[in-house]
Design a protein around this motif. Structure first.
Motif, PDB file in Angstrom:
ATOM      1  N   LEU A 219      28.878  33.166  89.751  1.00  0.00           N
ATOM      2  CA  LEU A 219      29.969  33.451  88.814  1.00  0.00           C
ATOM      3  C   LEU A 219      30.343  32.220  87.998  1.00  0.00           C
ATOM      4  CD1 LEU A 219      32.479  35.738  90.755  1.00  0.00           C
ATOM      5  CD2 LEU A 219      31.151  36.332  88.727  1.00  0.00           C
ATOM      6  N   MET A 220      30.301  31.056  88.649  1.00  0.00           N
ATOM      7  CA  MET A 220      30.691  29.839  87.942  1.00  0.00           C
ATOM      8  C   MET A 220      29.738  29.530  86.789  1.00  0.00           C
ATOM      9  SD  MET A 220      33.531  28.749  89.079  1.00  0.00           S
ATOM     10  CE  MET A 220      33.552  27.247  88.110  1.00  0.00           C
ATOM     11  N   ASP A 221      28.473  29.894  86.902  1.00  0.00           N
ATOM     12  CA  ASP A 221      27.516  29.562  85.849  1.00  0.00           C
ATOM     13  C   ASP A 221      27.286  30.723  84.893  1.00  0.00           C
ATOM     14  OD1 ASP A 221      26.290  27.086  85.211  1.00  0.00           O
ATOM     15  OD2 ASP A 221      24.318  27.959  85.493  1.00  0.00           O
ATOM     16  N   THR A 222      28.108  31.758  85.021  1.00  0.00           N
ATOM     17  CA  THR A 222      28.065  32.868  84.071  1.00  0.00           C
ATOM     18  C   THR A 222      29.469  33.051  83.482  1.00  0.00           C
ATOM     19  OG1 THR A 222      28.294  34.372  85.981  1.00  0.00           O
ATOM     20  CG2 THR A 222      26.094  34.070  85.083  1.00  0.00           C
TER      21      THR A 222
ATOM     22  N   GLY B  50      21.468  43.844  95.278  1.00  0.00           N
ATOM     23  CA  GLY B  50      20.894  44.027  93.954  1.00  0.00           C
ATOM     24  C   GLY B  50      21.442  43.154  92.862  1.00  0.00           C
ATOM     25  N   LEU B  51      22.614  42.535  93.089  1.00  0.00           N
ATOM     26  CA  LEU B  51      23.249  41.783  92.005  1.00  0.00           C
ATOM     27  C   LEU B  51      23.375  40.296  92.294  1.00  0.00           C
ATOM     28  CD1 LEU B  51      24.686  41.740  89.275  1.00  0.00           C
ATOM     29  CD2 LEU B  51      26.812  42.372  90.458  1.00  0.00           C
ATOM     30  N   PHE B  52      24.217  39.916  93.261  1.00  0.00           N
ATOM     31  CA  PHE B  52      24.550  38.506  93.460  1.00  0.00           C
ATOM     32  C   PHE B  52      23.364  37.606  93.821  1.00  0.00           C
ATOM     33  CE2 PHE B  52      28.826  40.028  93.239  1.00  0.00           C
ATOM     34  CZ  PHE B  52      29.549  38.942  92.781  1.00  0.00           C
ATOM     35  N   PRO B  53      22.342  38.094  94.516  1.00  0.00           N
ATOM     36  CA  PRO B  53      21.212  37.196  94.803  1.00  0.00           C
ATOM     37  C   PRO B  53      20.350  36.868  93.581  1.00  0.00           C
ATOM     38  CG  PRO B  53      21.343  38.953  96.428  1.00  0.00           C
ATOM     39  CD  PRO B  53      22.241  39.333  95.299  1.00  0.00           C
ATOM     40  N   TYR B  54      20.571  37.542  92.453  1.00  0.00           N
ATOM     41  CA  TYR B  54      19.707  37.379  91.281  1.00  0.00           C
ATOM     42  C   TYR B  54      20.518  36.895  90.081  1.00  0.00           C
ATOM     43  CZ  TYR B  54      16.683  40.168  94.253  1.00  0.00           C
ATOM     44  OH  TYR B  54      15.942  40.637  95.316  1.00  0.00           O
ATOM     45  N   GLN B  55      20.341  35.629  89.734  1.00  0.00           N
ATOM     46  CA  GLN B  55      21.138  35.049  88.661  1.00  0.00           C
ATOM     47  C   GLN B  55      20.858  35.696  87.311  1.00  0.00           C
ATOM     48  OE1 GLN B  55      23.577  33.399  89.368  1.00  0.00           O
ATOM     49  NE2 GLN B  55      24.268  32.254  87.588  1.00  0.00           N
ATOM     50  N   ASN B  56      19.640  36.121  87.055  1.00  0.00           N
ATOM     51  CA  ASN B  56      19.341  36.794  85.786  1.00  0.00           C
ATOM     52  C   ASN B  56      20.142  38.083  85.636  1.00  0.00           C
ATOM     53  OD1 ASN B  56      17.565  34.928  84.689  1.00  0.00           O
ATOM     54  ND2 ASN B  56      15.748  35.874  85.598  1.00  0.00           N
ATOM     55  N   ARG B  57      20.298  38.802  86.742  1.00  0.00           N
ATOM     56  CA  ARG B  57      21.086  40.044  86.701  1.00  0.00           C
ATOM     57  C   ARG B  57      22.565  39.728  86.503  1.00  0.00           C
ATOM     58  NH1 ARG B  57      18.148  43.321  91.729  1.00  0.00           N
ATOM     59  NH2 ARG B  57      16.011  43.102  90.896  1.00  0.00           N
ATOM     60  N   MET B  58      23.039  38.636  87.074  1.00  0.00           N
ATOM     61  CA  MET B  58      24.423  38.206  86.848  1.00  0.00           C
ATOM     62  C   MET B  58      24.632  37.880  85.369  1.00  0.00           C
ATOM     63  SD  MET B  58      26.127  38.262  89.735  1.00  0.00           S
ATOM     64  CE  MET B  58      27.496  37.141  89.468  1.00  0.00           C
ATOM     65  N   ARG B  59      23.618  37.269  84.761  1.00  0.00           N
ATOM     66  CA  ARG B  59      23.716  36.941  83.335  1.00  0.00           C
ATOM     67  C   ARG B  59      23.770  38.216  82.487  1.00  0.00           C
ATOM     68  NH1 ARG B  59      19.318  33.035  84.422  1.00  0.00           N
ATOM     69  NH2 ARG B  59      20.275  30.998  84.804  1.00  0.00           N
ATOM     70  N   VAL B  60      22.935  39.188  82.835  1.00  0.00           N
ATOM     71  CA  VAL B  60      22.914  40.451  82.082  1.00  0.00           C
ATOM     72  C   VAL B  60      24.274  41.133  82.172  1.00  0.00           C
ATOM     73  CG1 VAL B  60      21.940  42.784  82.014  1.00  0.00           C
ATOM     74  CG2 VAL B  60      20.426  40.800  82.282  1.00  0.00           C
ATOM     75  N   LEU B  61      24.839  41.205  83.378  1.00  0.00           N
ATOM     76  CA  LEU B  61      26.145  41.841  83.559  1.00  0.00           C
ATOM     77  C   LEU B  61      27.221  41.096  82.779  1.00  0.00           C
ATOM     78  CD1 LEU B  61      27.691  44.103  85.011  1.00  0.00           C
ATOM     79  CD2 LEU B  61      28.091  42.504  86.891  1.00  0.00           C
TER      80      LEU B  61
ATOM     81  N   MET C   2      24.519  35.216  76.071  1.00  0.00           N
ATOM     82  CA  MET C   2      23.306  35.096  76.878  1.00  0.00           C
ATOM     83  C   MET C   2      22.587  33.787  76.561  1.00  0.00           C
ATOM     84  SD  MET C   2      21.311  36.371  79.196  1.00  0.00           S
ATOM     85  CE  MET C   2      21.461  38.159  79.373  1.00  0.00           C
ATOM     86  N   LYS C   3      22.555  33.415  75.285  1.00  0.00           N
ATOM     87  CA  LYS C   3      21.893  32.173  74.883  1.00  0.00           C
ATOM     88  C   LYS C   3      22.547  30.970  75.556  1.00  0.00           C
ATOM     89  CE  LYS C   3      20.605  29.413  70.835  1.00  0.00           C
ATOM     90  NZ  LYS C   3      20.657  29.313  69.353  1.00  0.00           N
ATOM     91  N   GLU C   4      23.881  30.957  75.596  1.00  0.00           N
ATOM     92  CA  GLU C   4      24.594  29.849  76.240  1.00  0.00           C
ATOM     93  C   GLU C   4      24.301  29.806  77.732  1.00  0.00           C
ATOM     94  OE1 GLU C   4      28.645  29.289  73.583  1.00  0.00           O
ATOM     95  OE2 GLU C   4      28.460  31.073  74.851  1.00  0.00           O
ATOM     96  N   MET C   5      24.243  30.957  78.373  1.00  0.00           N
ATOM     97  CA  MET C   5      24.002  30.995  79.813  1.00  0.00           C
ATOM     98  C   MET C   5      22.590  30.538  80.162  1.00  0.00           C
ATOM     99  SD  MET C   5      26.002  34.391  81.197  1.00  0.00           S
ATOM    100  CE  MET C   5      25.567  35.511  79.863  1.00  0.00           C
ATOM    101  N   LYS C   6      21.635  30.850  79.300  1.00  0.00           N
ATOM    102  CA  LYS C   6      20.248  30.461  79.573  1.00  0.00           C
ATOM    103  C   LYS C   6      19.963  29.013  79.193  1.00  0.00           C
ATOM    104  CE  LYS C   6      17.815  34.873  79.511  1.00  0.00           C
ATOM    105  NZ  LYS C   6      16.719  35.643  78.882  1.00  0.00           N
TER     106      LYS C   6
END
Length: 446
Positions: free
Chosen positions: A205-208, A125-136, A178-182
């Protein structure tokens, strides 16, 4: 507790899936013993050595012993650092055996409900989805920036957690918004005469959480003469899944990454995290039984290169790099050294920075005890290994510890916190350190 039926299924799967030729390659010579942290830290317990663990795997395959809780325990206690592989005269791929054994056990035993929920949440539910990593990560950022973190510290609530978890909370990096990550570009030009066209593996993790280190890596590559492509379709490398008995999900992530990079027409695919890079170069092994993907994985693997290797190849160390005077030592990323064979290049780069008095730490190649989530699930052994690592750091009299993997970086920061050395000693990723050197040179040239 593993049931009789589950043990039988696991034993049958060991017979079907474990590579018996690889198991038989182990000559029981013992060359691996001095390189194994858990063998040393357990008081030289044979079952906690690579040789001992291979003997247990072989015994399960042969039906001599059952795959009981003791077998599972000794496999779980392994760091997976793979320091045994470079010293093995037979070239046994111990890491592959360990991952297969863990996958067989985890896929054929019934976990408790809380463990099942946790594993499904993290791995599916978490690691396969980069958007969810960004939210966390953004939630962590709100915790850090809103004043809530300071309030929690003053309240004493952290004292309810284990000491290692409390210290880990204190050493987490200040995360981006969030703005920086996106706001991640997909193409960047070389800032010097172009020498290579490369793709950048940004990771999860490296890109969040470690976005600033990714940004530093990109800047270094641009100044080294690299045009950079960053495909949006890439995802988590799958290392956490592969090491934790979730190989099928690891295979799915591998296929997505191969597809994302294979048509880019680049010289290299660059990584800046030792653990990610090591799993990426093992994609051919991971997909060896899949005729459609195996050769694609081989082609992918051949382009993987660590940032330090590329920078040395492009003569980045011949630039005028400078930092404020400090004593620097280097802690190897186990997987960068033991799997990718990259250990000289980081040292070449560090020794080229004016103001950095480089000192080679004793046992720099020995695991720091991070090993993915090992320092969370096996905290006792991890902290024991870390304490001995910090003894070597103290002997080096360094003021800066440089490493090349996010897990190692957090572990060394944790060691600094535990030793009460914050403000005296720092830990930093090699990309961030080299950017300091580059910016020091650029500032001096104005």
């Amino acid at each position: 507790m593993t049931s009789v039926k589950e043990k039988q299924v696991i034993q049958d799967e060991f017979k079907k899936r474990m590579d018996e030729d690889e198991l038989l390659n182990c000559m029981r010579c013992g060359f691996c013993l001095p390189s194994c942290p858990t063998y040393i830290e357990s008081g030289f317990k044979e079952s906690h050595s690579p040789r001992g663990r291979i003997a247990l795997m072989k015994a399960v395959v042969d039906g001599v012993i059952e795959p009981d809780e003791d077998v599972e325990r000794t496999l779980d206690l392994c760091l997976g650092c793979r320091a045994c592989e470079p010293v093995c005269p037979s070239g046994v791929k111990y890491g592959h055996l360990l991952e297969e054994a863990r996958d067989i056990i985890n896929q054929n035993k019934k976990h408790s409900l809380p463990v099942r929920v946790l594993r499904q949440t993290v791995f599916e539910g978490l690691f396969p989805y980069q958007n969810r990593m960004r939210v966390l990560t953004n939630l962590l950022g709100i915790y850090q920036r809103s004043g809530l973190q300071s309030a929690v510290h003053h309240s004493g609530l952290l004292r309810l957690l284990p000491d290692s978890m409390t210290s880990m909370e204190r050493v987490l990096p200040k995360v981006p918004t969030m703005k920086e990550m996106k706001n991640r570009p997909t193409h960047l030009p070389a800032l010097q005469a172009q020498k290579k066209r490369v793709a950048f593996f940004s990771g999860c993790l490296m890109d969040t959480m470690f976005l600033k280190t990714n940004d530093a890596t990109i800047k270094l590559l641009q100044h080294a003469g690299c045009e950079i492509v960053i495909p949006k379709e890439q995802n988590c490398c799958g290392a956490l899944h592969g090491h934790s008995g979730e190989k099928n999900m690891g295979k799915e992530l591998a296929k997505r990454n191969i597809a994302a990079f294979e048509d880019l027409e680049v010289d290299y695919i660059i990584t800046n995290a030792g653990g990610c890079g090591a799993f990426l170069v093992d994609y051919d092994h991971l997909l060896k039984d899949d005729p459609e993907w195996f050769m694609r994985a081989v082609a992918f693997k051949e382009k993987i290169k660590d940032m330090s290797a590329v920078l040395v190849e492009l003569k980045f160390h011949e630039k005028d790099l400078s930092v404020q005077p400090q004593r620097v030592t280097y802690q190897d990323s186990c997987h960068l050294r033991n799997v990718q064979g990259t250990f000289l290049q980081p040292r070449v780069l560090l020794q080229a920075v004016a103001g950095a008095d480089f000192y080679e730490m004793k046992d720099a190649d020995r695991c720091c005890g991070s090993a993915g989530i090992y320092n969370i699930v096996e905290s006792g052994m991890s902290m024991q290994i870390l304490d001995h690592k910090m003894e070597k750091v103290a002997e080096s009299m360094a003021t800066t510890i440089v490493t090349a993997n996010p897990g190692c970086l957090l572990q060394m920061k944790l060691g600094i916190e535990r030793e009460g050395l914050s403000g005296v000693l720092r830990a930093i990723h090699i990309a961030d350190f080299l950017l300091e050197g580059l910016e020091g040179q650029l500032e001096g040239s104005k």
